[in-house]
Enzyme design. Structure first.
Site, short mmCIF file in Angstrom:
data_model
loop_
_atom_site.label_atom_id
_atom_site.label_comp_id
_atom_site.label_asym_id
_atom_site.label_seq_id
_atom_site.Cartn_x
_atom_site.Cartn_y
_atom_site.Cartn_z
CD GLU A 1 36.68 37.67 39.63
OE1 GLU A 1 35.88 38.67 39.99
OE2 GLU A 1 38.18 37.26 39.01
CG ASP B 1 35.21 33.28 43.53
OD1 ASP B 1 36.16 34.15 42.94
OD2 ASP B 1 33.67 32.97 43.77
CD GLU C 1 40.55 33.75 35.30
OE1 GLU C 1 40.67 34.80 35.67
OE2 GLU C 1 39.20 33.59 34.70
#
Length: 371
Positions: free
Chosen positions: A163, A206, A269
């Protein structure tokens, strides 16, 4: 696992999302028995889950489901810097070692998440580094090399930097690391990790890059710059914390552009929510306070389409795998972080498979035409 140094062929044909829809919308997701073989057995690439290691090993029912469905495992927080080095010179390897033992025992790939992330930087590092950026640069190198070196040949890949761009748009996030070391901290983190383990697959990871084209293009520009400069980056992680209203066409477009880099692509994720949020802690926007059978079925189709897009768009030798971020609604991070109800995963609060589970499974099993 595909070795990162393998040469990738040019993408000759991409199966666009409209084609995916043509053979996914013909029938609804069917409900099969939960005794059917797990997700990993239906997949040509690793199927992973992120999970809290203590919760896992102390819950026999949860462990049984994890073992039957997954062959890759990621720590939710147990391998982040705040857990590994909570105080200066006090490395805590216990949970990472436990996770490695578990992965080895059950023949699962261990994926490292993560090395550098602003949100998991311990306070003591921020306080010391803000006063001395020369110390900070040395610290980052020593931390990465000690950590990656300890698990050399045991951790298959790492989210090296997590990120580093703003939530929306194409600007670098002005984090503690950026403000004290400049954007070069990202490239250096990859260099240090590669030096410590030349065979580990190294990812930039990200969120929102599946739907924010400006952010995606900024990440891809960074990747191309790294490749030109010889920075050892081997993969792009799409977190894929998506919503039911995230357009499949946008996801397909982003996967196609990322795959064109030739790098490994990891859906790292994955979960799918009904409500929405502003990407900030406690920023949930709760449109739905209960879930209907119709909503569950729609979520199943969304999971199925996501798996099919990954399989059809990303070339096989670039498919690092799909990892869900926890796999039960009981344990999902969504509720606590965003302070809202939701049902984002493939198992319910009682550890029973949801329609989403069977949608995911169908996405793995369905034949990909013209691939």
């Amino acid at each position: 696992m595909i070795h990162k140094k393998q040469r990738y062929p040019q993408i000759a044909t991409i199966l666009f999302v409209s084609t995916v829809f043509a053979f996914t919308s013909c029938k609804s997701v069917s409900q099969k028995t939960s005794s059917e073989a797990g997700l990993k057995n239906a997949s040509e690439f690793p199927i992973g889950t992120a999970i809290n290691v203590n919760k896992l090993i102390n819950d026999q029912a949860l462990m049984a489901l994890q073992i039957s469905n997954f062959n890759s495992i990621t720590a939710t927080s147990d391998m982040k810097m705040q857990s590994i080095l909570p105080a200066e010179n006090q490395f805590n390897w216990k949970k990472a070692d436990t996770l490695l033992y578990y992965a080895t025992k059950h023949n699962q790939r261990l994926f490292g998440h993560n090395l550098i992330w602003h949100s998991s930087t311990p306070k003591w590092v921020e306080e010391k580094g803000a006063k001395d950026n020369i110390w900070l640069g040395k610290f980052m190198k020593e931390y990465i090399q000690k950590y990656v070196g300890r698990y050399k040949g045991k951790v298959a890949g790492w989210d090296v930097v997590n990120e580093a761009f703003e939530s929306a748009g194409g600007e670098y996030r002005k984090t503690f690391w950026y403000n004290n070391l400049g954007k070069e901290y990202i490239a250096n983190a990859f260099r240090y990790a590669h030096e410590a383990d030349p065979d580990a697959v190294l990812f930039y990871n990200d969120f929102n890059i599946e739907r924010d084209t400006t952010k995606l293009n900024a990440v891809l520009k960074m990747v191309e710059d790294f490749k030109k400069e010889g920075v050892p980056i081997h993969g792009i992680g799409f977190q894929m914390h998506i919503r039911m209203d995230t357009p499949d066409e946008a996801i397909a477009y982003s996967l196609k552009k990322a795959a064109a880099t030739g790098l490994q692509i990891h859906l790292s994720e994955v979960d799918i929510i009904f409500n929405s949020h502003n990407d900030e802690r406690l920023g949930g926007i709760e449109k739905y306070t209960s879930v209907t059978d119709e909503m569950k079925q729609a979520q199943a189709e969304k999971y199925k389409n996501l798996v099919l897009m990954y399989r059809s768009i990303v070339p096989k030798n670039q498919q690092f795998g799909i990892t869900v971020w926890d796999f039960t609604d009981r344990d999902s991070w969504i509720k606590g972080f965003f302070n809202m109800k939701d049902w984002p995963t493939i198992y319910d609060e009682n550890l029973k498979p949801k329609p989403a589970y069977f949608g995911f499974l169908e996405g793995l099993k369905m034949k990909i035409e013209n691939k």
